[in-house]
Design an enzyme around this catalytic site. Structure first.
Site, short mmCIF file in Angstrom:
data_model
loop_
_atom_site.label_atom_id
_atom_site.label_comp_id
_atom_site.label_asym_id
_atom_site.label_seq_id
_atom_site.Cartn_x
_atom_site.Cartn_y
_atom_site.Cartn_z
N SER A 96 0.83 -1.21 0.00
CA SER A 96 0.00 0.00 0.00
C SER A 96 0.86 1.25 0.00
O SER A 96 0.74 2.12 0.86
CB SER A 96 -0.98 0.00 1.17
OG SER A 96 -1.90 -1.06 1.03
N HIS A 97 1.76 1.30 -0.98
CA HIS A 97 2.62 2.45 -1.17
C HIS A 97 3.21 2.42 -2.58
O HIS A 97 3.01 1.45 -3.31
CB HIS A 97 3.75 2.50 -0.13
CG HIS A 97 4.63 1.29 -0.15
ND1 HIS A 97 4.41 0.23 0.70
CD2 HIS A 97 5.69 0.95 -0.90
CE1 HIS A 97 5.33 -0.70 0.48
NE2 HIS A 97 6.11 -0.30 -0.51
N ALA A 98 3.90 3.48 -2.94
CA ALA A 98 4.64 3.56 -4.20
C ALA A 98 6.04 4.05 -3.87
O ALA A 98 6.31 4.50 -2.76
CB ALA A 98 3.95 4.52 -5.17
#
Length: 133
Positions: free
Chosen positions: A49-51
């Site tokens: 749940s990130h980039a």
């Protein structure tokens, strides 16, 4: 390479057990700077749940299965990983989450960067703003 894609790895068949490997530049489009793995994920949990602003990754399901859901800021795509002889290349600036882990699954991740907290984008709205969507 700016597109996420499945990359098949060599598979050497042997009656004693098969062997697969990855190398730069033959299978990986980057040199490995960091390796980590995710395991013992409780049912229903989501990882990621990130980039990343700059980091690229390659993810392999060494054992079991899980899904990798990617978002490029415009559309979402899902990749089911369940074999140890292929993996998912993820370029920078893709929102990613790992979900639907099977019992005893093991995710191996190799990266072209060392851990740097400032490279993470942890807010999806901010990510979309950075992608100018």
């Amino acid at each position: 390479m700016n597109t996420a894609k499945i990359i098949n790895l060599p598979k050497i068949f042997d009656e004693r057990g098969n062997l697969s490997f990855l190398e730069h530049p033959n299978q990986l489009p980057f040199e490995i700077a960091r390796t980590y793995w995710i395991y013992d994920v409780p049912g229903g949990e989501v990882r990621g749940s990130h980039a990343f602003k700059e980091q690229q990754e390659f993810i392999i399901a060494l054992s079991g299965s899980f899904d990798v859901v990617l978002n490029d800021g415009r559309s979402e795509m899902k990749f089911s990983l369940n074999r140890s002889y292929y993996g998912l290349f993820i370029p920078k600036m893709y929102w990613r989450k790992l979900e639907n882990f099977s019992t005893n699954s093991l995710a191996l991740i190799v990266s072209d960067k060392l851990f740097q907290e400032e490279d993470y984008i942890r807010d999806f709205v901010h990510f979309k703003d950075m992608k100018n969507v």
